[in-house]
Motif scaffolding. Structure first.
Motif, PDB file in Angstrom:
ATOM      1  N   GLN A 106      88.019  83.500  55.552  1.00  0.00           N
ATOM      2  CA  GLN A 106      89.300  82.807  55.355  1.00  0.00           C
ATOM      3  C   GLN A 106      89.227  81.349  55.761  1.00  0.00           C
ATOM      4  O   GLN A 106      89.989  80.529  55.261  1.00  0.00           O
ATOM      5  CB  GLN A 106      90.411  83.496  56.147  1.00  0.00           C
ATOM      6  CG  GLN A 106      90.221  83.434  57.646  1.00  0.00           C
ATOM      7  CD  GLN A 106      91.429  84.003  58.377  1.00  0.00           C
ATOM      8  OE1 GLN A 106      92.542  83.531  58.261  1.00  0.00           O
ATOM      9  NE2 GLN A 106      91.198  85.079  59.092  1.00  0.00           N
ATOM     10  N   PHE A 107      88.289  80.995  56.657  1.00  0.00           N
ATOM     11  CA  PHE A 107      88.271  79.628  57.173  1.00  0.00           C
ATOM     12  C   PHE A 107      87.784  78.606  56.147  1.00  0.00           C
ATOM     13  O   PHE A 107      87.861  77.407  56.375  1.00  0.00           O
ATOM     14  CB  PHE A 107      87.422  79.545  58.447  1.00  0.00           C
ATOM     15  CG  PHE A 107      87.947  80.440  59.541  1.00  0.00           C
ATOM     16  CD1 PHE A 107      89.299  80.447  59.860  1.00  0.00           C
ATOM     17  CD2 PHE A 107      87.102  81.284  60.236  1.00  0.00           C
ATOM     18  CE1 PHE A 107      89.787  81.270  60.860  1.00  0.00           C
ATOM     19  CE2 PHE A 107      87.581  82.110  61.235  1.00  0.00           C
ATOM     20  CZ  PHE A 107      88.929  82.116  61.555  1.00  0.00           C
ATOM     21  N   LEU A 108      87.260  79.086  55.038  1.00  0.00           N
ATOM     22  CA  LEU A 108      86.852  78.163  53.978  1.00  0.00           C
ATOM     23  C   LEU A 108      87.891  78.077  52.868  1.00  0.00           C
ATOM     24  O   LEU A 108      87.688  77.387  51.876  1.00  0.00           O
ATOM     25  CB  LEU A 108      85.501  78.600  53.388  1.00  0.00           C
ATOM     26  CG  LEU A 108      84.323  78.589  54.368  1.00  0.00           C
ATOM     27  CD1 LEU A 108      83.075  79.146  53.701  1.00  0.00           C
ATOM     28  CD2 LEU A 108      84.052  77.183  54.879  1.00  0.00           C
ATOM     29  N   LEU A 109      88.984  78.828  53.018  1.00  0.00           N
ATOM     30  CA  LEU A 109      89.976  78.944  51.938  1.00  0.00           C
ATOM     31  C   LEU A 109      91.369  78.575  52.415  1.00  0.00           C
ATOM     32  O   LEU A 109      91.717  78.794  53.583  1.00  0.00           O
ATOM     33  CB  LEU A 109      90.029  80.396  51.436  1.00  0.00           C
ATOM     34  CG  LEU A 109      88.760  80.970  50.817  1.00  0.00           C
ATOM     35  CD1 LEU A 109      88.925  82.471  50.621  1.00  0.00           C
ATOM     36  CD2 LEU A 109      88.470  80.301  49.490  1.00  0.00           C
ATOM     37  N   TYR A 110      92.170  78.074  51.495  1.00  0.00           N
ATOM     38  CA  TYR A 110      93.594  77.935  51.768  1.00  0.00           C
ATOM     39  C   TYR A 110      94.148  79.328  52.069  1.00  0.00           C
ATOM     40  O   TYR A 110      93.722  80.317  51.460  1.00  0.00           O
ATOM     41  CB  TYR A 110      94.330  77.384  50.550  1.00  0.00           C
ATOM     42  CG  TYR A 110      94.120  75.915  50.282  1.00  0.00           C
ATOM     43  CD1 TYR A 110      94.388  74.961  51.255  1.00  0.00           C
ATOM     44  CD2 TYR A 110      93.684  75.471  49.041  1.00  0.00           C
ATOM     45  CE1 TYR A 110      94.216  73.610  51.000  1.00  0.00           C
ATOM     46  CE2 TYR A 110      93.515  74.115  48.776  1.00  0.00           C
ATOM     47  CZ  TYR A 110      93.782  73.192  49.762  1.00  0.00           C
ATOM     48  OH  TYR A 110      93.615  71.861  49.519  1.00  0.00           O
ATOM     49  N   GLU A 150      99.589  79.610  60.054  1.00  0.00           N
ATOM     50  CA  GLU A 150      98.750  78.625  60.738  1.00  0.00           C
ATOM     51  C   GLU A 150      98.491  79.069  62.185  1.00  0.00           C
ATOM     52  O   GLU A 150      97.355  79.011  62.671  1.00  0.00           O
ATOM     53  CB  GLU A 150      99.471  77.275  60.699  1.00  0.00           C
ATOM     54  CG  GLU A 150      98.626  76.093  61.080  1.00  0.00           C
ATOM     55  CD  GLU A 150      97.426  75.901  60.187  1.00  0.00           C
ATOM     56  OE1 GLU A 150      97.456  76.309  59.016  1.00  0.00           O
ATOM     57  OE2 GLU A 150      96.426  75.377  60.695  1.00  0.00           O
ATOM     58  N   ARG A 203      96.152  81.990  62.138  1.00  0.00           N
ATOM     59  CA  ARG A 203      94.796  81.559  61.808  1.00  0.00           C
ATOM     60  C   ARG A 203      94.136  80.910  63.023  1.00  0.00           C
ATOM     61  O   ARG A 203      92.949  81.093  63.272  1.00  0.00           O
ATOM     62  CB  ARG A 203      94.845  80.582  60.630  1.00  0.00           C
ATOM     63  CG  ARG A 203      93.499  80.181  60.112  1.00  0.00           C
ATOM     64  CD  ARG A 203      93.612  79.205  58.955  1.00  0.00           C
ATOM     65  NE  ARG A 203      93.705  79.878  57.672  1.00  0.00           N
ATOM     66  CZ  ARG A 203      92.906  79.590  56.633  1.00  0.00           C
ATOM     67  NH1 ARG A 203      91.977  78.676  56.741  1.00  0.00           N
ATOM     68  NH2 ARG A 203      93.047  80.219  55.495  1.00  0.00           N
ATOM     69  N   GLU A 204      94.935  80.169  63.795  1.00  0.00           N
ATOM     70  CA  GLU A 204      94.384  79.561  65.020  1.00  0.00           C
ATOM     71  C   GLU A 204      93.893  80.644  65.976  1.00  0.00           C
ATOM     72  O   GLU A 204      92.800  80.543  66.541  1.00  0.00           O
ATOM     73  CB  GLU A 204      95.451  78.716  65.734  1.00  0.00           C
ATOM     74  CG  GLU A 204      95.697  77.373  65.097  1.00  0.00           C
ATOM     75  CD  GLU A 204      96.848  76.615  65.748  1.00  0.00           C
ATOM     76  OE1 GLU A 204      97.175  76.868  66.922  1.00  0.00           O
ATOM     77  OE2 GLU A 204      97.440  75.759  65.056  1.00  0.00           O
ATOM     78  N   THR A 229      90.827  82.205  64.773  1.00  0.00           N
ATOM     79  CA  THR A 229      89.707  81.287  65.020  1.00  0.00           C
ATOM     80  C   THR A 229      89.211  81.426  66.460  1.00  0.00           C
ATOM     81  O   THR A 229      88.011  81.456  66.720  1.00  0.00           O
ATOM     82  CB  THR A 229      90.149  79.829  64.764  1.00  0.00           C
ATOM     83  OG1 THR A 229      90.631  79.715  63.432  1.00  0.00           O
ATOM     84  CG2 THR A 229      88.997  78.858  64.964  1.00  0.00           C
ATOM     85  N   TRP A 261      85.743  83.784  65.382  1.00  0.00           N
ATOM     86  CA  TRP A 261      85.052  82.717  64.644  1.00  0.00           C
ATOM     87  C   TRP A 261      83.601  83.087  64.335  1.00  0.00           C
ATOM     88  O   TRP A 261      83.112  82.906  63.236  1.00  0.00           O
ATOM     89  CB  TRP A 261      85.126  81.437  65.481  1.00  0.00           C
ATOM     90  CG  TRP A 261      84.363  80.282  64.924  1.00  0.00           C
ATOM     91  CD1 TRP A 261      83.136  79.839  65.323  1.00  0.00           C
ATOM     92  CD2 TRP A 261      84.776  79.423  63.858  1.00  0.00           C
ATOM     93  NE1 TRP A 261      82.756  78.750  64.575  1.00  0.00           N
ATOM     94  CE2 TRP A 261      83.741  78.476  63.682  1.00  0.00           C
ATOM     95  CE3 TRP A 261      85.910  79.348  63.046  1.00  0.00           C
ATOM     96  CZ2 TRP A 261      83.819  77.474  62.713  1.00  0.00           C
ATOM     97  CZ3 TRP A 261      85.979  78.343  62.092  1.00  0.00           C
ATOM     98  CH2 TRP A 261      84.944  77.428  61.930  1.00  0.00           C
ATOM     99  N   LYS A 262      82.924  83.643  65.348  1.00  0.00           N
ATOM    100  CA  LYS A 262      81.485  83.851  65.212  1.00  0.00           C
ATOM    101  C   LYS A 262      81.048  84.992  66.117  1.00  0.00           C
ATOM    102  O   LYS A 262      81.360  84.906  67.304  1.00  0.00           O
ATOM    103  CB  LYS A 262      80.759  82.566  65.599  1.00  0.00           C
ATOM    104  CG  LYS A 262      79.269  82.564  65.445  1.00  0.00           C
ATOM    105  CD  LYS A 262      78.661  81.182  65.639  1.00  0.00           C
ATOM    106  CE  LYS A 262      78.673  80.737  67.093  1.00  0.00           C
ATOM    107  NZ  LYS A 262      77.943  79.500  67.339  1.00  0.00           N
TER     108      LYS A 262
END
Lengths: 411, 259
Positions: B136-140, B172, B175-176, B179, B183-184
């Protein structure tokens, strides 16, 4: 004044129609379009230009770093800094800067920078940056902790440079069993730290709180005045009076023998602003958590494509002096206005971008170094714009408080 | 308009957690997806005809307080164990949707004796054998969510054709938090193929055959790892199973929990 030459080091040799087709030229734009032969040539041309810039009289060479994007070829600012440390004799090597949050080992950065300082005989200015969102995505550094990592990496590097080792670092984002590098910078107490920025209020405050010069990247004149007001108020709050030695400014400025030629080449500044190919995706530029809570609403609207980034057209930027182009005489008059209005003691002139030829870049560098900069230096002298070197100012608030006045190369 | 469900707030580890609840009978905890809880869905309502359903907003999601200290999905799972203990809801069954499925699976590896049954719906948490979990972090956000629907009209029906600014801001915030904790590595726990073997809980895995966010092979891998699991796949269905196939999912879940 301290007058620097800068270029974003564009890797302009790629098929622009492919960039247009893809819509963005960052992060996911396929590197199958990377031209190895051209890149080799371009790296060497840049080196030749920097060495020439020293010959022509510039005070400093400003370098920066970006990832996964053709607008900047410098994937590791310390590589070119190392080369220039050996290839030049006099200029300051000003890194604006190393993106701290994307590093998983700040002590490694402290070592590299110390080596650059030693090899250059104390000519390093070690700026630090947060890196853009694309840098976070390209290196998989969590953007939500970008600022925390920046702060902690900074503290660790300064401690590495100034406190006797060995010591242990058990931080929130960095843990190191032994910090005891067998290389330390020549300059003591440590190399100067300058902080560039443009977007973030938090960074301006952070720079002022540390007593570090803040370098405004290409903001309009009226914005600069607001930034200096915030910087000055913060400085007063922590107990020092900010002066010109804390102020820097970067502006795009192309010079040629004729106005026509200069304006034609200056159009290349639009190359990385999306007028030719589109630069980056608003989502990638600011991943979630990269900016503060204030940015949520505008970013949320970016996320669904309801807000667009818009850059004023070239002519308007030229007219408003957001960028400058002309003969040396014309450029000096415009820079005079900028310097009088914004009062920086550190001025970086971003001379060349996009597809400006090596020949024209060299010509621009010669005119900047031999004609423009001497005139600006005179203007700066009259206005009392003493650079950190001229003012012999302390490297940071911590050292101001200790009563130390200067960062001196231990020669 | 009167509704059947109510809203509650509880506190865990010094932070408020908002939840929606309705129904009667044995407790069922529903854990929402990474995009947050869209509200009281028809799926929840149907489930509440049979059980007492609790749908908390994860710490840091929607209106729940953000635990600044939280660093991974396992931390989040521990908070939910804590919440269940405080609310005296154990033993109970958990339905985990997508990212919520990952949290539920983590909880199962911690204390499966407190779990009656587990339902994982298009769950993250398992590294796919083929392909990747969609990043998702590469997409709107809207593109990410739309990719999760086999029939995009279902997304419009849920969020409206032009989602309100408040919804955009909520996405938003969510998503934060995603993240901060996922994230990883992105959306999986590499230890799952080993750890899940310890889980005795009977588990139902449900996947849409057209899931373009979490590949169906993640479900197959879950089935291999969990000793007592069965996998149901649904035709013409994407990642958001509870929206696209609410009736079918309810039927599967009620039947499975009632066994």
């Amino acid at each position: 004044m301290h007058l620097m030459y800068f270029t974003e080091q564009p890797m302009s040799a790629y098929p622009q129609e492919e960039g247009e087709k893809f819509g963005y030229t960052a992060l996911l734009f396929p590197n199958t379009f990377f031209d190895r032969q051209a890149a080799s040539r371009l790296y060497n041309e840049r080196l030749e230009e920097y060495v020439y810039a020293e010959e022509c009289g510039v005070d400093g060479i400003m370098l920066n770093e970006h990832h996964n994007a053709p607008f900047c070829m410098q994937a590791k600012v310390n590589v070119f800094a190392s080369l220039l440390a050996g290839m030049t004799k006099r200029v300051k090597i000003v890194l604006l800067g190393n993106p701290l949050p994307i590093s998983d080992n700040p002590v490694r950065l402290a070592e590299e920078l110390a080596m650059i300082d030693l090899i250059s005989k104390g000519r390093l200015v070690s700026g630090f940056v947060r890196g853009g969102g694309v840098e976070s995505l390209a290196t998989n550094a969590n953007p939500a902790f970008n600022r925390e990592r920046f702060n902690e990496a900074h503290d660790l590097i300064i401690k590495t440079w100034t406190q006797p080792g060995p010591f242990r670092w058990e931080g929130e984002h960095y843990q190191l069993r032994v910090v005891n590098p067998w290389v330390l910078p020549l300059q003591q107490p440590h190399p100067r730290v300058w902080i560039p920025g443009v977007v973030s209020r938090e960074t301006i405050i952070w720079a002022a709180e540390h007593g570090y010069p803040y370098i405004i990247l290409n903001a309009p004149i009226q914005e600069c005045q607001k930034i200096w007001q915030l910087y000055d108020e913060t400085a007063a709050g922590v107990g020092f009076t900010a002066g010109p030695e804390h102020r820097g400014y970067l502006i795009r400025c192309h010079v040629a023998e004729t106005e026509e030629k200069a304006v034609e080449n200056a159009k290349q500044f639009m190359w990385m602003q999306g007028e030719f190919t589109g630069l980056t995706h608003p989502l990638w530029a600011s991943p979630a958590g990269y900016l503060g809570a204030w940015a949520r609403k505008p970013l949320a609207e970016f996320r669904v494509g309801r807000r667009k980034q818009s850059m004023p057209p070239f002519e308007k930027q030229l007219q408003s002096m957001a960028l400058i182009a002309g003969t040396p005489k014309q450029v000096i008059e415009k820079l005079r206005v900028i310097v009088e209005e914004t009062r920086p003691s550190i001025l970086a002139l971003w001379g060349n971008d996009g597809n400006v030829s090596h020949h024209d870049s060299m010509s621009c560098i010669r005119l900047l170094g031999q004609e423009v900069m001497p005139a600006i230096r005179e203007i700066g002298d009259k206005l009392g714009l003493n650079s950190p070197f001229e003012a012999n100012s302390a490297v940071s608030l911590a050292h101001m408080q200790k009563g130390e006045s200067t960062a001196v190369a231990a020669l | 308009m009167a509704h059947t469900w109510s809203e509650g707030v509880t506190e865990v580890a010094g932070g408020k957690i908002h939840f929606l609840t309705s129904g009667a009978g044995a407790p069922v905890l529903v854990l929402h997806r990474d995009v947050g809880n869209p509200g009281w869905l028809p799926f929840y309502e149907q489930l509440a005809q049979h059980y007492t359903v609790y749908v908390p907003s994860h710490p840091g999601f929607d209106k729940s307080d953000r635990p600044e200290w939280m660093r991974n999905v396992r931390d989040l799972a521990v908070l939910y164990q804590w919440l269940l203990k405080d609310m005296k809801l154990r033993p109970l069954s958990i339905v985990g949707l997508g990212f919520g499925g990952w949290i539920a699976a983590e909880m199962a590896t911690m204390d499966h004796h407190q779990l009656r049954k587990l339902v994982l719906v298009s769950a993250m948490g398992m590294k796919p054998t083929r392909g990747e979990i969609l990043d998702q972090f590469l997409l709107y956000t809207t593109d990410y969510i739309r990719t999760g629907f086999h029939d995009p009209s279902h997304m419009d029906a849920l969020y409206g054709k032009e989602p309100e600014v408040d919804q955009l801001v909520a996405w938003e915030i969510n998503r934060e938090m995603t993240t901060r904790i996922a994230w990883k590595p992105y959306m999986f726990n590499a230890a799952f193929p080993t750890l899940l073997k310890s889980v005795d809980t009977p588990t139902l895995l449900v996947w849409g055959k057209e899931d373009r966010i979490t590949p169906v092979n993640c479900g197959e891998r879950y089935m291999q790892a969990l000793p007592h699991a069965e996998l149901a796949t649904l035709n013409a269905c994407g990642h958001f199973v509870e929206v696209e196939k609410a009736n079918e999912l309810t039927q599967l879940v009620v039947e499975f929990l009632g066994k």
